[in-house]
Write a protein that holds these residues in place. Structure first.
Motif, PDB file in Angstrom:
ATOM      1  N   ALA A 114       0.810  -1.222   0.000  1.00  0.00           N
ATOM      2  CA  ALA A 114       0.000   0.000   0.000  1.00  0.00           C
ATOM      3  C   ALA A 114       0.841   1.270   0.000  1.00  0.00           C
ATOM      4  O   ALA A 114       0.392   2.316  -0.467  1.00  0.00           O
TER       5      ALA A 114
ATOM      6  N   LYS B 212     -12.108   3.171  10.238  1.00  0.00           N
ATOM      7  CA  LYS B 212     -11.754   4.214   9.264  1.00  0.00           C
ATOM      8  C   LYS B 212     -10.646   5.145   9.769  1.00  0.00           C
ATOM      9  O   LYS B 212     -10.202   6.021   9.031  1.00  0.00           O
TER      10      LYS B 212
ATOM     11  N   ASN C   7      -3.970   2.565   8.020  1.00  0.00           N
ATOM     12  CA  ASN C   7      -2.642   2.041   7.665  1.00  0.00           C
ATOM     13  C   ASN C   7      -1.618   2.250   8.774  1.00  0.00           C
ATOM     14  O   ASN C   7      -0.412   2.231   8.526  1.00  0.00           O
TER      15      ASN C   7
ATOM     16  N   HIS D 211      -4.488   6.441  -0.049  1.00  0.00           N
ATOM     17  CA  HIS D 211      -5.496   5.480   0.426  1.00  0.00           C
ATOM     18  C   HIS D 211      -6.852   5.785  -0.200  1.00  0.00           C
ATOM     19  O   HIS D 211      -7.579   4.857  -0.608  1.00  0.00           O
TER      20      HIS D 211
ATOM     21  N   ALA E 125      -6.689   4.645  -3.869  1.00  0.00           N
ATOM     22  CA  ALA E 125      -6.648   3.185  -4.033  1.00  0.00           C
ATOM     23  C   ALA E 125      -7.981   2.526  -3.706  1.00  0.00           C
ATOM     24  O   ALA E 125      -8.297   1.454  -4.242  1.00  0.00           O
ATOM     25  N   ASN E 126      -8.769   3.172  -2.841  1.00  0.00           N
ATOM     26  CA  ASN E 126     -10.008   2.547  -2.368  1.00  0.00           C
ATOM     27  C   ASN E 126     -11.275   3.267  -2.802  1.00  0.00           C
ATOM     28  O   ASN E 126     -12.367   2.907  -2.356  1.00  0.00           O
TER      29      ASN E 126
ATOM     30  N   ILE F  98     -12.390   6.275  -2.118  1.00  0.00           N
ATOM     31  CA  ILE F  98     -13.029   6.967  -0.999  1.00  0.00           C
ATOM     32  C   ILE F  98     -13.200   8.438  -1.358  1.00  0.00           C
ATOM     33  O   ILE F  98     -12.231   9.124  -1.668  1.00  0.00           O
TER      34      ILE F  98
END
Length: 380
Positions: free
Chosen positions: A186, A324, A328, A352, A355-356, A358
């Motif tokens: 990640a 949440k 990481n 993050h 990648a997700n 959000i």
């Protein structure tokens, strides 16, 4: 209205005190991430109008406006200026706020915000060199009490009733989450590896694997004999740097760049400077109120783990889903290079989010003097 957008975000690994990055001058560490940032984005550094750089201990190797020194050390043209910012632990998050404000106001088209701290080479507190930064009027207002962050962390523990087990559990989870993120790759898209005398450093040095609450329970408390704060449930003293390339949405379009996120909301809050570390609570409340968003709209939170009691109190008052929060890992595992931490957290958060998928992320940090920044980013 003009939007301030982030088109790239990069960071060095974080090194432990006297560890793998301790041989690198902070200006050179800064230069490394600046050079990597513009290379990653494919942007000519001559287009950068300013480097806004957070650094807390502005003495010794970190003095002389290290922002300007770093830009020149990175090989940027002499036309690129630099300014160094100190809002204590939130210095480089404040750099992002200043950059966004300048872009929205039309003062900048392209700017870099970030920061650095080499705590191995410039120890924390060395800028005061033993002097008392508090004058008679401050001391009179606060009954002669000199603010101390460790004591503030203990005061939070007492006020919210946290136990030693709770803070140690958070510390173990921070390391576990950081280790899992490292193992999953990640962090690979955000880390700019550093060549050192120890070899090529590409991972955060402070992450510990296999720890237990029982093991942490053996550590002595640091600030209060019958307290709960230990080295194991506090942020690590670290070396590191991080930076974000920011510009107006119009300039990004002109250059053919795809922004990652925009700065949706940026606020500050002040709080009691003696307990010092509770500012993220009102800062988060203010950011949510100003943005029109609810806590449930936010998909990820980065709350700096200066001490384990800080995110615990924040979560108790804000009510965010713990899954949440710092997904990481945080500064207990990954380190807290003071002036560079705000940009490190934001770099980790924006990657993050990307990648997700959000949409909204919120970052907040406690800061010396009883202050806090809070920033909401929106994924684009």
């Amino acid at each position: 209205m003009t939007d301030a957008v982030i088109v790239a975000a990069r960071r060095t690994p974080t090194g432990k005190r006297n560890g793998v990055l301790s041989g690198v001058h902070p200006a050179d560490l800064s230069a490394h991430v600046l050079e990597d940032l513009v290379k990653t984005a494919g942007v000519d550094p001559a287009l950068v109008e300013d480097v806004i750089w957070g650094t807390v201990s502005q003495t010794g190797e970190q003095t002389g406006d290290i922002a300007r020194t770093a830009a020149l050390s990175a090989g940027f043209p002499e036309t690129v200026t630099g300014v160094t910012v100190d809002r204590q632990c939130g210095s480089s998050q404040q750099a992002v706020h200043f950059a966004a404000a300048g872009i929205i106001a039309g003062q900048y088209d392209i700017v870099i915000a970030g920061g650095v701290e080499s705590m191995s080479r410039v120890p924390m507190g060395s800028s005061s060199q033993g002097a008392n930064p508090y004058g008679e009027r401050f001391m009179a207002r606060y009954d002669g009490v000199k603010p101390n962050q460790g004591i503030g962390a203990e005061m939070i523990g007492e006020q919210w009733g946290f136990t030693r087990t709770q803070v140690d559990e958070l510390a173990i989870e921070s390391h576990a989450r950081a280790a899992a993120a490292t193992d999953s790759g990640a962090f690979e898209s955000q880390i700019a590896p550093v060549e050192t005398e120890h070899g090529r450093i590409s991972a955060d040095e402070g992450i510990r694997r296999g720890g237990t609450v029982e093991g942490l329970a053996k550590l002595s408390t640091v600030f209060k004999e019958d307290g709960i704060v230990t080295a194991g449930n506090s942020s690590q003293i670290s070396d590191g740097s991080a930076a974000l390339l920011m510009m107006s949405d119009a300039k990004a379009k002109e250059l053919g760049l795809t922004p990652i996120a925009r700065v949706h909301t940026a606020v500050l809050a002040g709080s009691d400077p003696v307990i010092m570390l509770t500012g993220p609570i009102p800062a988060t409340q203010k950011a949510l109120a100003r943005s029109g968003l609810s806590v449930d709209d936010i998909g990820v939170f980065e709350v700096n783990e200066a001490f384990a009691t800080v995110p615990l109190a924040w979560q108790h008052e804000i009510g965010a889903d713990w899954a949440k929060v710092n997904p990481n890992g945080g500064a207990i595992a990954m380190g807290h290079p003071l002036g560079g931490s705000g940009a490190r957290l934001m770099t980790t958060m924006v990657h993050h989010m990307q990648a997700n998928g959000i949409r909204y992320g919120l970052q907040t940090m406690c800061e010396g003097g009883g202050q806090a920044n809070a920033t909401i980013l929106e994924l684009l």
